[in-house]
Enzyme design. Structure first.
Site, PDB file in Angstrom:
ATOM      1  N   ASN A  53      -1.974   2.724   5.511  1.00 38.64           N
ATOM      2  CA  ASN A  53      -1.097   1.606   5.181  1.00 38.64           C
ATOM      3  C   ASN A  53      -0.720   0.939   6.488  1.00 38.64           C
ATOM      4  O   ASN A  53      -0.338   1.620   7.440  1.00 38.64           O
ATOM      5  CB  ASN A  53       0.153   2.117   4.453  1.00 38.64           C
ATOM      6  CG  ASN A  53       1.166   1.008   4.228  1.00 38.64           C
ATOM      7  OD1 ASN A  53       0.796  -0.144   4.033  1.00 38.64           O
ATOM      8  ND2 ASN A  53       2.438   1.362   4.263  1.00 38.64           N
ATOM      9  N   GLY A  54      -0.846  -0.378   6.535  1.00 40.80           N
ATOM     10  CA  GLY A  54      -0.523  -1.100   7.770  1.00 40.80           C
ATOM     11  C   GLY A  54      -1.661  -2.044   8.108  1.00 40.80           C
ATOM     12  O   GLY A  54      -2.510  -2.339   7.270  1.00 40.80           O
ATOM     13  N   LYS A  63      12.974 -15.983  -8.569  1.00 38.93           N
ATOM     14  CA  LYS A  63      12.820 -14.986  -9.641  1.00 38.93           C
ATOM     15  C   LYS A  63      11.872 -15.523 -10.713  1.00 38.93           C
ATOM     16  O   LYS A  63      10.999 -14.810 -11.182  1.00 38.93           O
ATOM     17  CB  LYS A  63      14.173 -14.646 -10.297  1.00 38.93           C
ATOM     18  CG  LYS A  63      15.117 -13.770  -9.501  1.00 38.93           C
ATOM     19  CD  LYS A  63      14.794 -12.302  -9.505  1.00 38.93           C
ATOM     20  CE  LYS A  63      14.086 -11.899  -8.247  1.00 38.93           C
ATOM     21  NZ  LYS A  63      14.834 -11.693  -7.066  1.00 38.93           N
ATOM     22  N   ARG A 100       4.322  -0.430  -4.689  1.00 37.30           N
ATOM     23  CA  ARG A 100       3.980  -0.860  -3.330  1.00 37.30           C
ATOM     24  C   ARG A 100       2.669  -1.642  -3.276  1.00 37.30           C
ATOM     25  O   ARG A 100       2.295  -2.176  -2.218  1.00 37.30           O
ATOM     26  CB  ARG A 100       3.867   0.353  -2.397  1.00 37.30           C
ATOM     27  CG  ARG A 100       5.137   1.136  -2.244  1.00 37.30           C
ATOM     28  CD  ARG A 100       4.909   2.298  -1.312  1.00 37.30           C
ATOM     29  NE  ARG A 100       4.602   1.847   0.015  1.00 37.30           N
ATOM     30  CZ  ARG A 100       5.495   1.567   0.944  1.00 37.30           C
ATOM     31  NH1 ARG A 100       6.771   1.677   0.673  1.00 37.30           N
ATOM     32  NH2 ARG A 100       5.133   1.176   2.134  1.00 37.30           N
ATOM     33  N   HIS A 144      16.248 -37.849  -2.821  1.00 36.18           N
ATOM     34  CA  HIS A 144      15.491 -38.119  -1.594  1.00 36.18           C
ATOM     35  C   HIS A 144      14.014 -37.759  -1.746  1.00 36.18           C
ATOM     36  O   HIS A 144      13.340 -37.499  -0.754  1.00 36.18           O
ATOM     37  CB  HIS A 144      16.119 -37.359  -0.423  1.00 36.18           C
ATOM     38  CG  HIS A 144      17.529 -37.776  -0.157  1.00 36.18           C
ATOM     39  ND1 HIS A 144      17.848 -39.023   0.334  1.00 36.18           N
ATOM     40  CD2 HIS A 144      18.713 -37.151  -0.379  1.00 36.18           C
ATOM     41  CE1 HIS A 144      19.169 -39.141   0.435  1.00 36.18           C
ATOM     42  NE2 HIS A 144      19.720 -38.008  -0.003  1.00 36.18           N
ATOM     43  N   LYS A 202       6.388  -4.365  -3.606  1.00 38.74           N
ATOM     44  CA  LYS A 202       7.820  -4.212  -3.408  1.00 38.74           C
ATOM     45  C   LYS A 202       8.213  -4.262  -1.938  1.00 38.74           C
ATOM     46  O   LYS A 202       9.204  -4.857  -1.566  1.00 38.74           O
ATOM     47  CB  LYS A 202       8.255  -2.870  -4.019  1.00 38.74           C
ATOM     48  CG  LYS A 202       9.738  -2.583  -3.935  1.00 38.74           C
ATOM     49  CD  LYS A 202      10.491  -3.472  -4.875  1.00 38.74           C
ATOM     50  CE  LYS A 202      11.991  -3.311  -4.799  1.00 38.74           C
ATOM     51  NZ  LYS A 202      12.670  -4.462  -5.399  1.00 38.74           N
ATOM     52  N   TRP A 205      -2.527  -2.911  -1.700  1.00 42.86           N
ATOM     53  CA  TRP A 205      -2.129  -4.316  -1.743  1.00 42.86           C
ATOM     54  C   TRP A 205      -2.983  -4.985  -0.675  1.00 42.86           C
ATOM     55  O   TRP A 205      -2.788  -4.748   0.512  1.00 42.86           O
ATOM     56  CB  TRP A 205      -0.645  -4.445  -1.420  1.00 42.86           C
ATOM     57  CG  TRP A 205      -0.115  -5.844  -1.545  1.00 42.86           C
ATOM     58  CD1 TRP A 205       0.380  -6.440  -2.666  1.00 42.86           C
ATOM     59  CD2 TRP A 205       0.004  -6.813  -0.497  1.00 42.86           C
ATOM     60  NE1 TRP A 205       0.781  -7.718  -2.374  1.00 42.86           N
ATOM     61  CE2 TRP A 205       0.566  -7.973  -1.054  1.00 42.86           C
ATOM     62  CE3 TRP A 205      -0.323  -6.819   0.858  1.00 42.86           C
ATOM     63  CZ2 TRP A 205       0.817  -9.121  -0.315  1.00 42.86           C
ATOM     64  CZ3 TRP A 205      -0.081  -7.961   1.611  1.00 42.86           C
ATOM     65  CH2 TRP A 205       0.496  -9.095   1.013  1.00 42.86           C
ATOM     66  N   CYS A 228       0.850  -1.186   0.000  1.00 47.09           N
ATOM     67  CA  CYS A 228       0.000   0.000   0.000  1.00 47.09           C
ATOM     68  C   CYS A 228       0.886   1.236   0.000  1.00 47.09           C
ATOM     69  O   CYS A 228       1.889   1.301   0.706  1.00 47.09           O
ATOM     70  CB  CYS A 228      -0.940   0.083   1.185  1.00 47.09           C
ATOM     71  SG  CYS A 228      -2.157  -1.233   1.250  1.00 47.09           S
ATOM     72  N   GLU A 277      17.352 -18.601  -5.386  1.00 45.20           N
ATOM     73  CA  GLU A 277      17.074 -17.272  -5.924  1.00 45.20           C
ATOM     74  C   GLU A 277      16.590 -17.358  -7.387  1.00 45.20           C
ATOM     75  O   GLU A 277      15.658 -16.651  -7.778  1.00 45.20           O
ATOM     76  CB  GLU A 277      18.339 -16.405  -5.795  1.00 45.20           C
ATOM     77  CG  GLU A 277      18.242 -15.007  -6.361  1.00 45.20           C
ATOM     78  CD  GLU A 277      17.126 -14.152  -5.775  1.00 45.20           C
ATOM     79  OE1 GLU A 277      16.494 -14.552  -4.785  1.00 45.20           O
ATOM     80  OE2 GLU A 277      16.870 -13.081  -6.350  1.00 45.20           O
ATOM     81  N   GLU A 333       8.234 -15.749  -9.452  1.00 41.47           N
ATOM     82  CA  GLU A 333       7.714 -14.426  -9.100  1.00 41.47           C
ATOM     83  C   GLU A 333       7.248 -13.640 -10.336  1.00 41.47           C
ATOM     84  O   GLU A 333       6.196 -13.012 -10.303  1.00 41.47           O
ATOM     85  CB  GLU A 333       8.855 -13.670  -8.399  1.00 41.47           C
ATOM     86  CG  GLU A 333       8.510 -12.323  -7.859  1.00 41.47           C
ATOM     87  CD  GLU A 333       9.712 -11.664  -7.186  1.00 41.47           C
ATOM     88  OE1 GLU A 333      10.855 -12.077  -7.438  1.00 41.47           O
ATOM     89  OE2 GLU A 333       9.494 -10.729  -6.394  1.00 41.47           O
TER      90      GLU A 333
END
Ligand code: AGP
Length: 593
Positions: free
Chosen positions: A97-98, A470, A27, A489, A588, A71, A2, A466, A473
């Site tokens: 926001n929060g 990526k 955001r 395994h 983000k 968001w 947000c 990573e 995402e």
């Protein structure tokens, strides 16, 4: 997570709010809205991005306003759940926001008192709560309302008949932009840079009264003065600069980012590292982080253990927060690009309460992590806008090399050798970028599959993690990462000719074992793309495709390999037509727990 903005001054607020919101879309971008004070408060909001909202907007004239890009946390993306939220009288509008932890109790109480709610959000309690205490003095009403609120917030309040914006911050970022005869408020600096480079960072517990020519801030002790900072980068730094996406631009900035981060701490002439940190006595290190920053932490463990011979643990911050961790004389290091990740901030606080000394490695000057931790080590990546962390990750790795070298327990010659190699990294990364076309074809190839595996060993295992992060995402291809020796395994059951495997065959002491694993994979008929040293003459015999990477000392191979993996993910996502800079469901800066 947000983004909120506010404007007060002599100009039309609406275009400024929209422009600022566009800058904050990284955001959150599932819905957005604005409220402008004309003769009354005009609220416009909807699902979708700022661009869509703008098309449907009438021209509201008004010199005060607030805006929000969302968001979703409480309630799905919808028009009613979008902000701003407004009270029953239509006179108090709030962007938030929060997360308000006790919103249900507050909502029940306010409902009993006759307030009517129209959304599923926690945030909607704010305008109603302020309304319930409002008797003509907005500042008093906001302060009183905040006494009842438990949780995290940055908020901006706009009220009819008041030529002021009320702002408040607790565990969620908020910045005031200082103008001439006008002032701005936002969750983050990029929203302000079109208008001013002078900013004041609010601190937790601050409440502010912002008019066009005055910024008054208060905390529990009374009125407080906060320093005005001049932002050393421009909006141009936060633009795409001719690239199709911020992510690609940021990938290409990496040679510069490595140079800048090294330049801040490594003498240009002598092999001397000076991090500018006060010395801390410790027996071991705990690295805490989330997502990509956690992967940097995993590399950090290898480095610190190898170069500095220090016992190191790495934990995902959100897990540490609920753990029964036993810490002794532990130096706790939080790694965070944004410096605002709520899980990490909670973890640093917990470590401090346990009596540990703390350090934040971050990209964002003035961010919450820098206030909470005892010391800060800034990486020099400059603003990163793409949701996928790329250049900040590389800069975090560089910071960890420097940290390990600053604590090195090895002979001078070996240490100097490592520093020499470190200085070569920008050029080596540039070589990969120069070969981008060759890598892009493998990204396109991957884009045709629904699943992929990433495998590696040793210091490159975090790169497998990573690479998979990526890819999933931004391209939405399901990707798994394993230490190559673990496949047998269980995960082998998933390998088929339709499951490409990206295998990092680094030229270090894991190479032979890696080759064995690659042969096992080939026996399951999965196509294998290997990342291998340019000097490796054997690898072609065992895999389907090879991406050659420049030779570096094995300890630096994560830097080189991660750039290749970023490009692979980028081109796979591009081929699939994905929203690369703003992938679905993500944001983000993750400022909720
Ligand atoms: C990865 O590309 C993500 N953007 C994400 O995993 C990110 O690294 C994580 O949310 C942590 O963010 P931070 O570094 O700002 O704390």
């Amino acid at each position: 997570m947000c983004g909120i903005v506010g404007y007060i001054g002599d100009r039309d607020a609406q275009p400024i709010l929209l422009q600022s919101l566009r800058r904050l879309e990284y955001r959150g971008y599932d819905s957005c809205g604005i409220a402008v004070l004309a003769s009354t408060i005009k609220v416009h909001k909807d699902v979708g991005r700022v661009e869509q909202l703008e098309k449907a907007l009438p021209r509201n004239k008004g010199k005060l306003g607030i805006g929000h890009t969302r968001w979703a946390t409480h309630g799905k993306p919808s028009k009613s759940n979008a902000h701003p939220h407004i009270d029953c009288s239509g006179k108090i509008a709030v962007v938030h926001n929060g997360v308000i932890d006790n919103f249900q109790q507050l909502r029940d109480k306010l409902t009993q008192e006759g307030h009517r709610f129209h959304s599923d959000t926690d945030s909607e309690v704010m305008p109603h709560l302020i309304e319930s205490y409002y008797q003509g003095d907005l500042e008093q009403a906001v302060r009183r309302a905040l006494v009842d609120v438990h949780g995290s917030y940055s908020l901006i309040v706009l009220a009819a008949n008041h030529k002021e914006l009320l702002v408040a911050r607790n565990e969620s970022p908020l910045v005031v932009g200082v103008g001439d005869g006008e002032n701005f408020v936002a969750s983050d600096v990029p929203a302000l840079l079109d208008y001013t480079d002078r900013v004041i960072y609010l601190e937790d517990g601050d409440v502010g009264v912002i008019t066009d020519d005055e910024i008054r801030l208060f905390n529990q002790a009374g009125e407080v003065r906060r320093e005005t900072n001049v932002i050393p980068w421009t909006m141009e730094d936060a633009q795409k600069g001719g690239y199709d996406h911020f992510m690609l631009k940021e990938i290409h900035e990496q040679p510069r980012v490595i140079r800048d981060t090294l330049g801040g701490y490594l003498s240009a002439i002598e092999p001397e590292v000076d991090l500018g940190l006060e010395s801390t006595e410790f027996e071991d290190i705990l690295l805490l982080a989330c997502g990509t920053s956690y992967h940097a932490g995993l590399v950090g463990r290898y480095l610190l253990e190898k170069v500095a011979r220090i016992p190191v643990r790495v934990e995902i911050a959100s897990e540490f927060n609920h753990s029964n961790a036993v810490l002794g004389k532990t130096w706790v290091i939080g790694i965070t690009q944004s410096g605002e990740t709520a899980d990490l901030l909670g973890a640093i606080k917990k470590a401090k309460q346990m009596g540990c000394k703390t350090l934040a490695i971050t990209n964002c000057v003035g961010s919450s992590a820098t206030r909470i931790a005892d010391q800060t080590f800034y990486i020099r990546a400059q603003p990163e806008i793409g949701v996928a962390a790329t250049k900040s990750f590389i800069a975090q790795l560089i910071a960890l090399y420097l940290l390990a070298l600053s604590q090195a327990k090895m002979d001078i010659k070996s240490r100097e050798g490592l520093i020499r190699e470190l200085r070569l990294l920008p050029d080596k990364v540039q070589l990969i970028l120069d070969g981008e076309d060759g890598i892009s074809k493998y990204g396109k190839y991957l884009s045709t599959y629904d699943n992929a595996f990433f495998v590696a060993r040793g210091i490159n295992f975090p790169m497998a993690l990573e690479g998979a992060l990526k890819l999933k995402e931004i391209s939405y291809i399901h990707a798994e990462a394993y230490p190559a020796g673990e496949l047998k395994h269980g995960p082998f059951a998933l390998l088929t000719p339709d499951t490409p495997v990206i295998a990092i065959a680094a030229g270090d002491d894991t190479y032979e074992a890696m080759l064995t694993n690659i042969k096992e994979i080939k026996a399951r008929e999965s196509p294998v793309i290997a990342l291998a040293d340019e000097a490796d003459e054997d690898i072609d015999k065992f895999v389907d495709y090879v991406i050659r990477v420049p030779s570096v000392a094995p300890i630096f191979s994560p830097v080189i390999n991660s750039v290749v993996l970023q490009l692979l993910a980028y081109y796979a996502a591009k081929e699939r037509g994905c929203s690369i800079d703003m992938p679905r469901n993500l944001a983000k800066s993750v400022t909720v727990k």
